[in-house]
Motif scaffolding. Structure first.
Motif, PDB file in Angstrom:
ATOM      1  N   UNK A 106      -1.802 -53.276  41.767  1.00 26.25           N
ATOM      2  CA  UNK A 106      -1.167 -52.696  40.576  1.00 26.25           C
ATOM      3  C   UNK A 106       0.073 -51.889  40.980  1.00 26.25           C
ATOM      4  N   UNK A 107       1.158 -52.071  40.247  1.00 29.66           N
ATOM      5  CA  UNK A 107       2.426 -51.402  40.581  1.00 29.66           C
ATOM      6  C   UNK A 107       2.274 -49.885  40.635  1.00 29.66           C
ATOM      7  N   UNK A 108       1.388 -49.342  39.847  1.00 30.91           N
ATOM      8  CA  UNK A 108       1.201 -47.890  39.822  1.00 30.91           C
ATOM      9  C   UNK A 108       0.665 -47.348  41.144  1.00 30.91           C
ATOM     10  N   UNK A 109       0.036 -48.191  41.954  1.00 29.26           N
ATOM     11  CA  UNK A 109      -0.516 -47.744  43.238  1.00 29.26           C
ATOM     12  C   UNK A 109       0.498 -47.804  44.382  1.00 29.26           C
ATOM     13  N   UNK A 110       1.568 -48.579  44.203  1.00 25.45           N
ATOM     14  CA  UNK A 110       2.536 -48.763  45.287  1.00 25.45           C
ATOM     15  C   UNK A 110       3.195 -47.453  45.702  1.00 25.45           C
ATOM     16  N   UNK A 111       3.519 -46.627  44.743  1.00 28.47           N
ATOM     17  CA  UNK A 111       4.259 -45.387  45.018  1.00 28.47           C
ATOM     18  C   UNK A 111       3.583 -44.498  46.056  1.00 28.47           C
ATOM     19  N   UNK A 112       2.274 -44.342  46.001  1.00 31.55           N
ATOM     20  CA  UNK A 112       1.585 -43.460  46.935  1.00 31.55           C
ATOM     21  C   UNK A 112       0.930 -44.180  48.096  1.00 31.55           C
ATOM     22  N   UNK A 148       7.388 -64.866  45.413  1.00 29.70           N
ATOM     23  CA  UNK A 148       7.170 -65.221  44.015  1.00 29.70           C
ATOM     24  C   UNK A 148       8.242 -64.473  43.247  1.00 29.70           C
ATOM     25  N   UNK A 149       9.044 -65.182  42.481  1.00 29.92           N
ATOM     26  CA  UNK A 149      10.218 -64.582  41.857  1.00 29.92           C
ATOM     27  C   UNK A 149       9.919 -63.595  40.740  1.00 29.92           C
ATOM     28  N   UNK A 150       8.872 -63.825  39.948  1.00 26.51           N
ATOM     29  CA  UNK A 150       8.633 -62.947  38.810  1.00 26.51           C
ATOM     30  C   UNK A 150       8.340 -61.530  39.258  1.00 26.51           C
ATOM     31  N   UNK A 151       8.972 -60.594  38.580  1.00 21.91           N
ATOM     32  CA  UNK A 151       8.677 -59.194  38.837  1.00 21.91           C
ATOM     33  C   UNK A 151       9.527 -58.522  39.904  1.00 21.91           C
ATOM     34  N   UNK A 152      10.346 -59.251  40.653  1.00 14.84           N
ATOM     35  CA  UNK A 152      11.205 -58.615  41.646  1.00 14.84           C
ATOM     36  C   UNK A 152      12.371 -57.967  40.905  1.00 14.84           C
ATOM     37  N   UNK A 153      12.647 -56.734  41.232  1.00 17.36           N
ATOM     38  CA  UNK A 153      13.707 -55.988  40.584  1.00 17.36           C
ATOM     39  C   UNK A 153      15.029 -56.755  40.652  1.00 17.36           C
ATOM     40  N   UNK A 154      15.675 -56.898  39.497  1.00 16.50           N
ATOM     41  CA  UNK A 154      16.978 -57.541  39.458  1.00 16.50           C
ATOM     42  C   UNK A 154      16.924 -59.049  39.260  1.00 16.50           C
ATOM     43  N   UNK A 155      15.746 -59.636  39.278  1.00 13.57           N
ATOM     44  CA  UNK A 155      15.638 -61.068  39.057  1.00 13.57           C
ATOM     45  C   UNK A 155      14.939 -61.333  37.734  1.00 13.57           C
ATOM     46  N   UNK A 156      15.322 -62.411  37.035  1.00 10.14           N
ATOM     47  CA  UNK A 156      14.646 -62.712  35.779  1.00 10.14           C
ATOM     48  C   UNK A 156      13.189 -63.105  36.034  1.00 10.14           C
ATOM     49  N   UNK A 157      12.336 -62.873  35.037  1.00  6.79           N
ATOM     50  CA  UNK A 157      10.928 -63.223  35.186  1.00  6.79           C
ATOM     51  C   UNK A 157      10.746 -64.729  35.286  1.00  6.79           C
ATOM     52  N   UNK A 182       0.768 -58.372  54.269  1.00  7.22           N
ATOM     53  CA  UNK A 182       0.481 -57.056  53.696  1.00  7.22           C
ATOM     54  C   UNK A 182       1.505 -56.698  52.620  1.00  7.22           C
ATOM     55  N   UNK A 183       2.772 -56.984  52.883  1.00  5.49           N
ATOM     56  CA  UNK A 183       3.817 -56.696  51.902  1.00  5.49           C
ATOM     57  C   UNK A 183       3.626 -57.534  50.649  1.00  5.49           C
ATOM     58  N   UNK A 184       3.310 -58.811  50.818  1.00  4.65           N
ATOM     59  CA  UNK A 184       3.090 -59.685  49.657  1.00  4.65           C
ATOM     60  C   UNK A 184       1.944 -59.125  48.807  1.00  4.65           C
ATOM     61  N   UNK A 185       0.865 -58.722  49.450  1.00  2.48           N
ATOM     62  CA  UNK A 185      -0.269 -58.161  48.716  1.00  2.48           C
ATOM     63  C   UNK A 185       0.144 -56.882  47.986  1.00  2.48           C
ATOM     64  N   UNK A 186       0.821 -55.977  48.694  1.00  6.99           N
ATOM     65  CA  UNK A 186       1.208 -54.689  48.108  1.00  6.99           C
ATOM     66  C   UNK A 186       2.151 -54.854  46.924  1.00  6.99           C
ATOM     67  N   UNK A 187       3.115 -55.746  47.038  1.00 10.72           N
ATOM     68  CA  UNK A 187       4.132 -55.904  45.998  1.00 10.72           C
ATOM     69  C   UNK A 187       3.642 -56.782  44.855  1.00 10.72           C
ATOM     70  N   UNK A 188       2.921 -57.834  45.153  1.00 14.26           N
ATOM     71  CA  UNK A 188       2.567 -58.818  44.126  1.00 14.26           C
ATOM     72  C   UNK A 188       1.145 -58.724  43.591  1.00 14.26           C
ATOM     73  N   UNK A 189       0.199 -58.278  44.397  1.00 15.47           N
ATOM     74  CA  UNK A 189      -1.196 -58.310  43.957  1.00 15.47           C
ATOM     75  C   UNK A 189      -1.765 -56.943  43.577  1.00 15.47           C
ATOM     76  N   UNK A 219      11.670 -52.530  50.024  1.00 15.56           N
ATOM     77  CA  UNK A 219      12.905 -52.922  50.724  1.00 15.56           C
ATOM     78  C   UNK A 219      12.617 -53.982  51.786  1.00 15.56           C
ATOM     79  N   UNK A 220      11.513 -53.824  52.518  1.00 10.55           N
ATOM     80  CA  UNK A 220      11.150 -54.828  53.524  1.00 10.55           C
ATOM     81  C   UNK A 220      10.824 -56.168  52.866  1.00 10.55           C
ATOM     82  N   UNK A 221      10.148 -56.114  51.720  1.00 11.57           N
ATOM     83  CA  UNK A 221       9.787 -57.344  50.995  1.00 11.57           C
ATOM     84  C   UNK A 221      11.035 -58.056  50.471  1.00 11.57           C
ATOM     85  N   UNK A 222      12.005 -57.305  50.004  1.00 16.02           N
ATOM     86  CA  UNK A 222      13.212 -57.884  49.418  1.00 16.02           C
ATOM     87  C   UNK A 222      14.274 -58.236  50.457  1.00 16.02           C
TER      88      UNK A 222
END
Length: 95
Positions: A44-50, A79-88, A35-42, A67-70
């Protein structure tokens, strides 16, 4: 400190949007990790907040999901791309 069970089943309630076309609906996962992988990676980022992740009787918002994902205890390969603080793109220097 309590150990978090990433193998427990989870329900994900994506954020409701004004524009209903193509919006995501409730989705059930066999594990919190999936579920976390889907929410964070699949999703749209705009939907995560709510969005809300429900695990047994507990609920987690978008920030808590990230926080749980990281967390080091997250059991799936990230998947490394897109995680805050890591290069794409991760490049390995060859000698």
């Amino acid at each position: 400190m309590t150990v978090f069970d990433y193998n427990a089943g989870a329900g994900l309630y994506p954020c409701k949007t004004i524009n209903r076309r193509g919006s995501l609906v409730y989705k059930r996962f066999d594990s919190v990790a999936e579920a976390l992988r889907f929410a964070i990676k699949d999703m749209p980022a705009s939907l995560l907040r709510g969005s809300v992740l429900e695990v047994e009787e507990a609920r987690f918002d978008g920030l808590q999901m990230r926080k749980l994902y990281e967390d080091d205890a997250y059991p799936l390969t990230r998947r490394l791309e897109g995680i805050t603080g890591l290069p794409a793109k991760v490049e390995i220097a060859r000698s």
